[in-house]
Design an enzyme around this catalytic site. Structure first.
Site, PDB file in Angstrom:
ATOM      1  N   ASP A 123       2.237   1.988   3.483  1.00 43.68           N
ATOM      2  CA  ASP A 123       3.296   1.119   3.812  1.00 43.68           C
ATOM      3  C   ASP A 123       4.847   1.392   3.568  1.00 43.68           C
ATOM      4  O   ASP A 123       5.372   1.228   4.483  1.00 43.68           O
ATOM      5  CB  ASP A 123       3.180  -0.429   3.207  1.00 43.68           C
TER       6      ASP A 123
ATOM      7  N   HIS B  30       0.871  -1.115   0.043  1.00 45.86           N
ATOM      8  CA  HIS B  30       0.032  -0.037   0.111  1.00 45.86           C
ATOM      9  C   HIS B  30       1.064   1.351   0.109  1.00 45.86           C
ATOM     10  O   HIS B  30       2.050   1.017   0.569  1.00 45.86           O
ATOM     11  CB  HIS B  30      -0.945   0.156   1.375  1.00 45.86           C
TER      12      HIS B  30
HETATM   13  C1  XLS Z   1      -7.309  -6.553   4.396  1.00 48.04           C
HETATM   14  C2  XLS Z   1      -6.978  -6.889   3.058  1.00 48.04           C
HETATM   15  C3  XLS Z   1      -5.792  -6.107   2.652  1.00 48.04           C
HETATM   16  C4  XLS Z   1      -5.557  -6.027   1.100  1.00 48.04           C
HETATM   17  C5  XLS Z   1      -4.959  -4.875   0.491  1.00 48.04           C
HETATM   18  O1  XLS Z   1      -8.134  -7.575   5.130  1.00 48.04           O
HETATM   19  O2  XLS Z   1      -6.403  -8.254   2.938  1.00 48.04           O
HETATM   20  O3  XLS Z   1      -4.480  -6.397   3.205  1.00 48.04           O
HETATM   21  O4  XLS Z   1      -5.019  -6.966   0.493  1.00 48.04           O
HETATM   22  O5  XLS Z   1      -5.340  -3.761   0.960  1.00 48.04           O
END
Ligand code: XLS
Ligand code: NI
Ligand code: NI
Length: 438
Positions: free
Chosen positions: A102, A99
């Site tokens: 991140d 993301h």
């Molecule tokens: C959360 C999601 C997230 C997505 C990406 O539960 O899995 O991590 O994979 O935003």
């Protein structure tokens, strides 16, 4: 600087190995159905779980001990980039996912935030160049910051909607810059808490408008990633709009987005929706929408997204059974470990062990699924089960030649109806035999 204790690149040692730092099943160059395991699986490390997550839970603070903990701000962001490429190299994983939030800290203004991002994206790009590692997908985090409390593309507040659009615009530009193969939308706050204050119709229309604008902009800048939506039924919002594969597909169809989007399906999200992972993959596959997977597993005793590393062979076998039957397999997608170590697994080396566990479980899943398909261990039975649709009235139904009058005339002949056994227990035993012996 080493963040994972100067571990050598993990090698395949085979089933009998007892070395915790070796693959027992993942043999990257082993060819199955004309492709190497590496090409079939396209493993990716998830930035948020492996570097950003610190082990906190709603009742306690961070527990995980990491070499970059001594840094803050941009220094921390840079150290995590180093950690990422070190881990990918140790694992021999070709891909990673992140993301925007991140990889770089938010600044006081959107300009500052974007500047931080640009700097880290440039650093990531140069590391990708020297290492040959690739970006499976990037995405925008539109759920952590309090501005998104009422949603991003489904917010009641047009200021927030505009901010979200600006954020995704930047993320698409970075995706292009890094040659990302996919771009993911997971609607972390796209849902609602109470209908008493919600205009559901407007929220969904706005979400569709947002996705169309994203697609238009990607086209405009020549970013040709596969767009993916990741369904999840709940958490953080009570009712998430992208509940599961079927719900998401009907949304995409209604708003003329089905040609643009495929699905990124996550095992733990499937179980939260009351489905198995393979159910979600099947729904996507038969609709030509199986794009990529987030590999993890939940805990059937807990009702939330525990994001554990996948070790359940039944699930990995049946997931790979779907993927192998998908047109072009996982295609441009991959197996992204959207999974985190338990907060009691405090050492950096646990991140290595946990990925080995997940990679071996998927490699074993791939081998077993390929044997099942090769031997038609389930297919012959399934073929036979639907035999009645191959001749006579059944063939007419399938050919579209039947109508209620012809079917009634047929039924009025009062032919005996013979019910065949579904043999579920036999088939489960067959599956066990393949898992144990394949
Ligand atoms: C959360 C999601 C997230 C997505 C990406 O539960 O899995 O991590 O994979 O935003
Ligand atoms: Ni996910
Ligand atoms: Ni998740």
């Amino acid at each position: 600087m080493s963040y994972f204790g100067n571990v050598d690149k993990i090698k395949y040692e085979g089933k009998e190995s007892t070395n915790p730092l070796a693959f027992k099943h993942y043999n990257p160059d082993q060819v199955i159905f004309g492709k190497t395991m590496r090409e079939h699986l396209r493993f990716a490390v998830a930035y948020w779980h492996s570097y950003t997550y610190g082990g906190s839970d709603p009742f306690g603070a961070n527990t995980l001990v990491r070499g970059y903990d001594k840094f803050t701000g941009m220094d921390l962001a840079k150290a995590r980039v180093e950690a990422n490429f070190e881990l990918l190299n140790i694992l021999g994983a070709d891909y990673f996912c992140f993301h925007d939030r991140d990889i770089a800290p938010e600044g006081a203004t959107l300009q500052e935030t974007n500047k931080n991002l640009d700097e880290i994206v440039a650093l990531i790009k140069s590391n990708m160049k020297t290492s040959g590692k690739k970006l499976l997908w990037n995405t925008a985090n539109m759920f952590t910051n309090p501005r998104f409390v009422h949603g991003a593309a489904t917010t009641n507040n047009a200021e927030v909607y505009a901010y979200a659009a600006a954020q995704v615009k930047k993320a698409l530009e970075h995706g292009k810059e890094l040659g990302s193969e996919n771009y993911v939308f997971w609607g972390g706050r796209e849902g609602y808490e109470s209908l008493l204050n919600t205009d559901m119709g407007l929220e969904l229309d706005n979400l569709a408008r947002f996705l169309h604008m994203a697609n238009d902009y990607a086209k405009e800048i020549g970013f040709d990633a596969q767009f993916l939506i990741e369904p999840k039924p709940k958490e953080p919002t009570k009712h998430q709009y992208d509940f599961d594969a079927a719900t998401t597909l009907s949304f995409l169809q209604k708003y003329d987005l089905a040609k643009t989007f495929k699905l990124n399906l996550e095992a733990n999200h499937a179980t939260l929706a009351g489905h198995t992972f393979e159910h979600e993959l099947r729904v996507a596959r038969i609709n030509g929408a199986l794009g990529s997977i987030d590999a993890n597993q939940g805990d059937c005793l807990l009702g939330w997204d525990t994001d554990e590393f996948p070790t359940d062979l039944y699930s990995t076998v049946l997931a790979m059974y779907e993927i192998l039957q998908n047109e072009n397999g996982i295609g441009r997608g991959g197996v992204n470990f959207d999974a985190k170590v338990r907060r009691t697994s405090v050492d950096p080396i646990d991140v290595v062990y946990s990925h080995i566990a997940g990679m071996d479980s998927f490699a074993r899943g791939l081998v077993v699924a390929s044997k099942l398909l090769e031997d038609r261990a389930l297919e012959n039975f399934i073929d036979d089960r639907y035999d009645s649709f191959k001749t006579g009235i059944g063939a007419d139904i399938v050919a579209g030649k039947a109508n209620f009058k012809t079917l009634e005339a047929y039924a009025l002949q009062n032919n005996p109806i013979v019910t065949k056994s579904g043999r579920v227990e036999v088939l489960r035993t067959v599956l066990n035999q393949y898992i144990l012996n394949a």
